[in-house]
Design an enzyme around this catalytic site. Structure first.
Site, PDB file in Angstrom:
ATOM      1  N   HIS A   7       0.590  -1.624   0.087  1.00 23.01           N
ATOM      2  CA  HIS A   7       0.105   0.063   0.061  1.00 23.01           C
ATOM      3  C   HIS A   7       1.075   1.531  -0.257  1.00 23.01           C
ATOM      4  O   HIS A   7       1.832   0.682   0.094  1.00 23.01           O
ATOM      5  CB  HIS A   7      -1.033   0.125   1.126  1.00 23.01           C
ATOM      6  CG  HIS A   7      -0.548  -0.206   2.397  1.00 23.01           C
ATOM      7  ND1 HIS A   7      -0.096  -0.984   3.239  1.00 23.01           N
ATOM      8  CD2 HIS A   7      -0.263   0.830   3.149  1.00 23.01           C
ATOM      9  CE1 HIS A   7       0.318  -0.997   4.257  1.00 23.01           C
ATOM     10  NE2 HIS A   7       0.866   0.820   4.386  1.00 23.01           N
ATOM     11  N   GLU A  43      -8.703   4.168   9.757  1.00 22.53           N
ATOM     12  CA  GLU A  43      -8.009   4.065   8.528  1.00 22.53           C
ATOM     13  C   GLU A  43      -9.150   3.953   7.142  1.00 22.53           C
ATOM     14  O   GLU A  43      -9.981   3.018   8.535  1.00 22.53           O
ATOM     15  CB  GLU A  43      -7.135   3.085   7.800  1.00 22.53           C
ATOM     16  CG  GLU A  43      -6.416   2.043   9.160  1.00 22.53           C
ATOM     17  CD  GLU A  43      -5.837   1.267   8.838  1.00 22.53           C
ATOM     18  OE1 GLU A  43      -4.044   1.553   9.477  1.00 22.53           O
ATOM     19  OE2 GLU A  43      -6.032  -0.383   8.277  1.00 22.53           O
ATOM     20  N   GLN A  60      -4.052   3.109   1.238  1.00 21.48           N
ATOM     21  CA  GLN A  60      -4.269   3.971   2.516  1.00 21.48           C
ATOM     22  C   GLN A  60      -4.077   4.965   2.566  1.00 21.48           C
ATOM     23  O   GLN A  60      -3.349   5.763   3.178  1.00 21.48           O
ATOM     24  CB  GLN A  60      -3.381   2.754   4.034  1.00 21.48           C
ATOM     25  CG  GLN A  60      -3.114   2.646   4.881  1.00 21.48           C
ATOM     26  CD  GLN A  60      -2.358   2.340   5.309  1.00 21.48           C
ATOM     27  OE1 GLN A  60      -0.843   2.570   5.958  1.00 21.48           O
ATOM     28  NE2 GLN A  60      -2.809   1.134   6.208  1.00 21.48           N
ATOM     29  N   HIS A  84       3.993   7.611   3.595  1.00 23.21           N
ATOM     30  CA  HIS A  84       4.412   6.146   3.743  1.00 23.21           C
ATOM     31  C   HIS A  84       4.275   5.034   2.628  1.00 23.21           C
ATOM     32  O   HIS A  84       3.004   5.569   1.989  1.00 23.21           O
ATOM     33  CB  HIS A  84       5.039   5.302   5.078  1.00 23.21           C
ATOM     34  CG  HIS A  84       3.341   4.110   5.308  1.00 23.21           C
ATOM     35  ND1 HIS A  84       2.620   5.284   6.013  1.00 23.21           N
ATOM     36  CD2 HIS A  84       2.954   3.339   4.992  1.00 23.21           C
ATOM     37  CE1 HIS A  84       2.002   4.215   5.934  1.00 23.21           C
ATOM     38  NE2 HIS A  84       2.203   3.562   5.650  1.00 23.21           N
ATOM     39  N   GLU A 134       7.612   1.133   5.569  1.00 24.41           N
ATOM     40  CA  GLU A 134       6.997  -0.085   5.922  1.00 24.41           C
ATOM     41  C   GLU A 134       6.877  -2.075   5.534  1.00 24.41           C
ATOM     42  O   GLU A 134       7.155  -1.529   4.076  1.00 24.41           O
ATOM     43  CB  GLU A 134       5.952  -0.006   6.073  1.00 24.41           C
ATOM     44  CG  GLU A 134       4.225  -0.913   7.153  1.00 24.41           C
ATOM     45  CD  GLU A 134       3.453  -0.620   6.730  1.00 24.41           C
ATOM     46  OE1 GLU A 134       3.180   0.236   6.672  1.00 24.41           O
ATOM     47  OE2 GLU A 134       2.313  -1.879   7.424  1.00 24.41           O
TER      48      GLU A 134
END
Ligand code: MC0
Length: 142
Positions: A7, A43, A60, A84, A134
């Protein structure tokens, strides 16, 4: 092995308004919503496509739930935008350990709980060219 973009995390002040922007502008629908108290976010996951490894890629959308959360801090400094990027892997433990051995700071000793029951960890943005990164193993893979 990192095998897909899991994502892209986008920080916003107003989740409902941002969801509506992605729906009315692009036609993307909400696949899943949740609150992650540990991370301090509410989220919405918008599924964009399936991927060749059997997973999927999402946008996301992240709204902070408390002022001391990392996303609230980031929004106060930068405003809304890409927060991110997350890579999908079948084994977040093995990949984060291998990346740590290359000198990149892995932020958690043990992966934590992410979206939809996934296991996640983060790499420090200062070691990744300014990109908070991530690593995600989705629930069905662990
Ligand atoms: C901070 N920095 C970033 C950044 N956040 N750079 C690029 N992208 C970001 N998102 C930079 C700051 O500008 C600063 O640089 C330096 O990193 C230190 O930041 P700080 O604001 O002083 O804050 P710290 O050090 O307290 O925390 C930064 C750190 C933190 C990356 C360690 O944000 C963190 O632990 N993030 C991982 C968790 C997270 O973000 N969770 C929210 C998504 P300068 O040059 O000014 O010193 S939760 C999620 O996504 C879950 C639910 C899921 O996917 O399933």
């Amino acid at each position: 092995m990192l095998s897909r973009i899991d994502h892209i995390g986008i920080a916003c002040f107003d989740l409902d308004k941002t969801v509506e922007f992605y729906r009315s502008t692009y036609g993307f629908e909400v696949f899943h919503t949740e609150v992650n108290e540990e991370q301090g976010v509410r989220e919405a996951m918008l599924k964009i496509n399936e991927t060749s490894d059997g997973g999927a890629s999402y946008l996301q959308l992240l709204e902070p739930t408390r002022e001391d959360s990392t996303v609230a801090k980031w929004l106060a400094k930068n405003g809304e935008g890409v927060h991110h990027i997350a890579f999908g892997t079948e084994d977040v433990d093995a990949d984060s350990s291998a990346i740590r051995d290359k000198g990149v700071r892995v932020l958690y000793d043990e992966p934590r709980v992410g979206s939809m029951g996934s296991r996640i960890t983060f790499l420090h943005p200062k070691d990744c060219g300014g990109v908070l990164t991530e690593l995600v193993t989705s629930a069905e893979k662990h």
